[in-house]
Design a protein around this motif. Sequence first.
Motif, PDB file in Angstrom:
ATOM      1  N   LEU A  11      99.787   3.605  22.218  1.00 55.59           N
ATOM      2  CA  LEU A  11      99.098   2.943  23.317  1.00 55.59           C
ATOM      3  C   LEU A  11      98.960   3.872  24.507  1.00 55.59           C
ATOM      4  CD1 LEU A  11     100.844  -0.554  23.374  1.00 55.59           C
ATOM      5  CD2 LEU A  11      98.655   0.028  22.327  1.00 55.59           C
ATOM      6  N   GLN A  12      97.800   3.846  25.138  1.00 57.40           N
ATOM      7  CA  GLN A  12      97.600   4.544  26.396  1.00 57.40           C
ATOM      8  C   GLN A  12      97.877   3.539  27.497  1.00 57.40           C
ATOM      9  OE1 GLN A  12      93.833   6.497  26.827  1.00 57.40           O
ATOM     10  NE2 GLN A  12      94.225   7.123  28.931  1.00 57.40           N
ATOM     11  N   ILE A  13      99.009   3.727  28.177  1.00 57.91           N
ATOM     12  CA  ILE A  13      99.449   2.745  29.164  1.00 57.91           C
ATOM     13  C   ILE A  13      99.220   3.209  30.593  1.00 57.91           C
ATOM     14  CG2 ILE A  13     101.139   1.651  27.659  1.00 57.91           C
ATOM     15  CD1 ILE A  13     103.284   3.391  28.960  1.00 57.91           C
TER      16      ILE A  13
ATOM     17  N   GLY B 179     105.851  -5.831  30.522  1.00 60.50           N
ATOM     18  CA  GLY B 179     106.578  -4.593  30.254  1.00 60.50           C
ATOM     19  C   GLY B 179     105.648  -3.412  30.087  1.00 60.50           C
ATOM     20  N   ARG B 180     104.517  -3.648  29.437  1.00 58.84           N
ATOM     21  CA  ARG B 180     103.532  -2.569  29.267  1.00 58.84           C
ATOM     22  C   ARG B 180     103.011  -2.113  30.630  1.00 58.84           C
ATOM     23  NH1 ARG B 180      98.093  -2.646  25.409  1.00 58.84           N
ATOM     24  NH2 ARG B 180      97.075  -0.873  26.395  1.00 58.84           N
ATOM     25  N   THR B 181     102.705  -3.058  31.500  1.00 61.94           N
ATOM     26  CA  THR B 181     102.229  -2.702  32.833  1.00 61.94           C
ATOM     27  C   THR B 181     103.291  -1.910  33.595  1.00 61.94           C
ATOM     28  OG1 THR B 181     100.798  -4.652  32.949  1.00 61.94           O
ATOM     29  CG2 THR B 181     101.401  -3.619  35.032  1.00 61.94           C
ATOM     30  N   TYR B 182     104.522  -2.354  33.493  1.00 64.79           N
ATOM     31  CA  TYR B 182     105.611  -1.680  34.210  1.00 64.79           C
ATOM     32  C   TYR B 182     105.794  -0.250  33.699  1.00 64.79           C
ATOM     33  CZ  TYR B 182     110.153  -0.960  36.398  1.00 64.79           C
ATOM     34  OH  TYR B 182     111.176  -0.468  37.158  1.00 64.79           O
ATOM     35  N   LEU B 183     105.822  -0.083  32.392  1.00 66.60           N
ATOM     36  CA  LEU B 183     105.945   1.255  31.817  1.00 66.60           C
ATOM     37  C   LEU B 183     104.761   2.134  32.224  1.00 66.60           C
ATOM     38  CD1 LEU B 183     107.152   0.233  28.250  1.00 66.60           C
ATOM     39  CD2 LEU B 183     108.461   1.633  29.856  1.00 66.60           C
ATOM     40  N   GLY B 184     103.564   1.540  32.226  1.00 66.81           N
ATOM     41  CA  GLY B 184     102.380   2.291  32.618  1.00 66.81           C
ATOM     42  C   GLY B 184     102.439   2.750  34.068  1.00 66.81           C
TER      43      GLY B 184
END
Length: 250
Positions: free
Chosen positions: A65-67, A94-99
Amino acid sequence: MEATAAITSGPTPELSPESVLAAAVEVRDLEDAAAIHKLQLAADWVTLHPGEEVDTSIEYGMRDLQIAGDGAPTIDEGAVAEFALAIGVSTDTGRTYLGDAVELRHRLPRLWARVVAGQVAVWKARKVAQATRCIPPDAAAVVDQRLAWCAHRCSFAEIDRQVAKAQAEHDPDAAEQRRVEALERRHLDIDLDHVTDGIVHIDGDVDLADALALEELIRTKAATLDPELPLDVRRAQAVGLLGADGRTEV
């Protein structure tokens, strides 16, 4: 970074206004330090689970995934859910936070350094990261240079303005597309088809400058109305008066 805080069930013998404020400051500092540490852990997690170039042809199964923005590391899709579970949020959150963490560390290094140093709040830095994710690396670098030193006191409007300016300089086609899309989102609906007890619903999305001008007109007009009425009622009446006053332009 390790920190412990005593939790008491009631007042202590030493309780005083000064001690409460001192404890509140200590808790705030602990929260700030924890927020920084968690953001660093998020960036480290992505480093430990590197992905390859994103393959959009894969429709099913796990994929990379490109986050964050172009040029930032990708991550294995399964690793996103694992980290989200660890910090107690949904996979999408979580994806938004990691991104945000990856965007800051890899595309906004000046701002990242100030966050780690405790000079810019994590929530404010994340706002910048979310705004730069859609622009090319060169434009993100410009935003980093222009905002890192003053991000702690920048308004959200200024962040958006600097991002739009950098995008216009480095990717004018995308900037124009963004401008057109923003125009198309603007609308103002007066639902005259559904009137309840003489009340009509109004809904809309307008340009920030127009919203500020309208707010000023409504506030000024409402201040001239019966002060015994609730403020919301006076504001609603002010909108009607603005429409009826041919000398006033909204």
